[in-house]
Design a protein around this motif. Structure first.
Motif, mmCIF file in Angstrom:
data_model
loop_
_atom_site.group_PDB
_atom_site.id
_atom_site.type_symbol
_atom_site.label_atom_id
_atom_site.label_comp_id
_atom_site.label_asym_id
_atom_site.label_seq_id
_atom_site.Cartn_x
_atom_site.Cartn_y
_atom_site.Cartn_z
ATOM 1 N N GLU A 1 8.231 53.532 60.798
ATOM 2 C CA GLU A 1 7.333 54.504 61.407
ATOM 3 C C GLU A 1 5.895 54.031 61.333
ATOM 4 N N GLY A 2 5.110 54.537 62.249
ATOM 5 C CA GLY A 2 3.683 54.271 62.261
ATOM 6 C C GLY A 2 2.948 55.589 62.334
ATOM 7 N N LYS A 3 1.994 55.782 61.446
ATOM 8 C CA LYS A 3 1.229 57.031 61.437
ATOM 9 C C LYS A 3 -0.253 56.798 61.642
ATOM 10 N N GLU A 4 -0.675 55.574 61.474
ATOM 11 C CA GLU A 4 -2.077 55.223 61.682
ATOM 12 C C GLU A 4 -2.113 54.055 62.648
ATOM 13 N N LYS A 5 -3.235 53.901 63.320
ATOM 14 C CA LYS A 5 -3.330 52.793 64.259
ATOM 15 C C LYS A 5 -3.169 51.473 63.516
ATOM 16 N N TYR A 6 -2.266 50.661 64.028
ATOM 17 C CA TYR A 6 -2.022 49.313 63.519
ATOM 18 C C TYR A 6 -1.414 49.262 62.124
ATOM 19 N N LYS A 7 -0.859 50.357 61.632
ATOM 20 C CA LYS A 7 -0.188 50.349 60.341
ATOM 21 C C LYS A 7 1.248 50.812 60.545
ATOM 22 N N VAL A 8 2.192 50.015 60.042
ATOM 23 C CA VAL A 8 3.606 50.307 60.243
ATOM 24 C C VAL A 8 4.323 50.215 58.901
ATOM 25 N N LYS A 9 5.165 51.194 58.627
ATOM 26 C CA LYS A 9 5.988 51.176 57.419
ATOM 27 C C LYS A 9 7.414 50.864 57.829
ATOM 28 N N VAL A 10 7.956 49.781 57.266
ATOM 29 C CA VAL A 10 9.330 49.368 57.531
ATOM 30 C C VAL A 10 10.124 49.648 56.257
ATOM 31 N N TYR A 11 11.229 50.363 56.394
ATOM 32 C CA TYR A 11 12.022 50.749 55.230
ATOM 33 C C TYR A 11 12.828 49.578 54.691
ATOM 34 N N PRO A 12 13.309 49.677 53.444
ATOM 35 C CA PRO A 12 14.017 48.554 52.813
ATOM 36 C C PRO A 12 15.222 48.085 53.621
ATOM 37 N N GLU A 13 15.441 46.773 53.567
ATOM 38 C CA GLU A 13 16.585 46.112 54.214
ATOM 39 C C GLU A 13 16.604 46.275 55.728
ATOM 40 N N VAL A 14 15.423 46.474 56.327
ATOM 41 C CA VAL A 14 15.299 46.556 57.778
ATOM 42 C C VAL A 14 14.520 45.334 58.259
ATOM 43 N N ASP A 15 15.000 44.686 59.265
ATOM 44 C CA ASP A 15 14.431 43.475 59.846
ATOM 45 C C ASP A 15 13.029 43.772 60.422
ATOM 46 N N TYR A 16 11.983 43.359 59.706
ATOM 47 C CA TYR A 16 10.624 43.683 60.149
ATOM 48 C C TYR A 16 10.220 42.915 61.409
ATOM 49 N N ALA A 17 10.813 41.754 61.662
ATOM 50 C CA ALA A 17 10.522 41.029 62.913
ATOM 51 C C ALA A 17 11.058 41.821 64.106
ATOM 52 N N PHE A 18 12.207 42.448 63.945
ATOM 53 C CA PHE A 18 12.784 43.312 64.979
ATOM 54 C C PHE A 18 11.861 44.501 65.244
ATOM 55 N N ILE A 19 11.341 45.110 64.191
ATOM 56 C CA ILE A 19 10.436 46.258 64.334
ATOM 57 C C ILE A 19 9.157 45.827 65.047
ATOM 58 N N VAL A 20 8.616 44.658 64.718
ATOM 59 C CA VAL A 20 7.409 44.158 65.394
ATOM 60 C C VAL A 20 7.689 43.934 66.877
ATOM 61 N N ALA A 21 8.855 43.376 67.211
ATOM 62 C CA ALA A 21 9.218 43.181 68.625
ATOM 63 C C ALA A 21 9.262 44.530 69.351
ATOM 64 N N LEU A 22 9.834 45.544 68.718
ATOM 65 C CA LEU A 22 9.879 46.877 69.320
ATOM 66 C C LEU A 22 8.483 47.452 69.481
ATOM 67 N N LEU A 23 7.616 47.205 68.522
ATOM 68 C CA LEU A 23 6.237 47.685 68.587
ATOM 69 C C LEU A 23 5.497 47.075 69.776
ATOM 70 N N VAL A 24 5.705 45.797 70.033
ATOM 71 C CA VAL A 24 5.076 45.120 71.176
ATOM 72 C C VAL A 24 5.586 45.731 72.479
ATOM 73 N N ILE A 25 6.881 45.983 72.567
ATOM 74 C CA ILE A 25 7.443 46.608 73.768
ATOM 75 C C ILE A 25 6.886 48.017 73.928
ATOM 76 N N LEU A 26 6.787 48.764 72.847
ATOM 77 C CA LEU A 26 6.238 50.109 72.887
ATOM 78 C C LEU A 26 4.786 50.089 73.370
ATOM 79 N N ASP A 27 4.010 49.129 72.884
ATOM 80 C CA ASP A 27 2.617 48.973 73.319
ATOM 81 C C ASP A 27 2.551 48.656 74.812
ATOM 82 N N GLU A 28 3.420 47.758 75.284
ATOM 83 C CA GLU A 28 3.457 47.397 76.701
ATOM 84 C C GLU A 28 3.817 48.613 77.567
ATOM 85 N N ASN A 29 4.751 49.436 77.106
ATOM 86 C CA ASN A 29 5.150 50.617 77.864
ATOM 87 C C ASN A 29 4.048 51.669 77.883
#
Length: 188
Positions: free
Chosen positions: A157-185
């Motif tokens: 989840e992200g609650k502040e601009k440019y700050k993202v919390k990734v929970y344990p055992e979750v692929d943070y590179a995958f989350i960053v890729a989703l964040l880029v797509i979300l930004d593009e959309n």
């Protein structure tokens, strides 16, 4: 019944690679900068300032291509989007290739373009034909609040601009890729 945000023994979520999963929650700082009129870049750091990932790509062009790079500059994922699609659609390929269909890791599409509350659905490569997504995102990156779910389980989840919390055992590179797509959309 509310599903806990994280529970011991929950299997890891590794889409890009297990090396991007940590056994503890990871706070990421994501910086976006536009280098020229034709290129943009995301840089990802942990709270200690360690450089973790970089995303390169163009701005204001019809070839929506973003490349996720490791700290040494090696491509680990290439994102390709359809610029003029009624619903935003993206495909993620392992490494730098974008034409080999055997290396697609996941696809992303907006649930419905006319929804007031936007939801973006993510389908893993083995689930392209099903209607139920493997993951989904609610909210928007530019509105400073978004959540990524696997089913009903909150994984980032992200609650502040440019700050993202990734929970344990979750692929943070995958989350960053989703964040880029979300930004593009979110970007007109």
């Amino acid at each position: 019944m509310k599903v806990p945000e994280w529970a011991y023994g929950v299997p890891p979520i590794s889409v890009i690679g297990e090396s991007y999963c940590t056994p503890y929650p990871l706070e990421l700082i994501v910086k976006k900068k536009i280098n020229k009129l034709s290129s943009s870049q995301f840089q990802v750091f942990d709270l200690s300032g360690n450089f973790l990932l970089k995303v390169d790509g163009g701005v204001w062009n019809f070839k929506l291509k973003r490349v996720l790079l490791d700290p040494a500059g090696f491509p680990i994922l290439t994102l390709r989007g359809k610029a003029l699609a009624f619903r935003h659609k993206w495909k993620a390929h392992a490494g730098e290739s974008t034409h080999d269909t055997s290396n697609i890791l996941f696809s992303v599409k907006q649930s419905h373009p006319l929804q007031i509350k936007k939801q973006i659905n993510i389908f893993l490569a083995n689930n392209f034909k099903k209607k139920e997504p493997d993951f989904h995102i609610t909210g928007a990156y530019t509105s400073l609040s978004f959540k990524v779910y696997e089913g009903r389980r909150l994984i980032a989840e992200g609650k502040e601009k440019y700050k993202v919390k990734v929970y344990p055992e979750v692929d943070y590179a995958f989350i960053v890729a989703l964040l880029v797509i979300l930004d593009e959309n979110d970007t007109p």
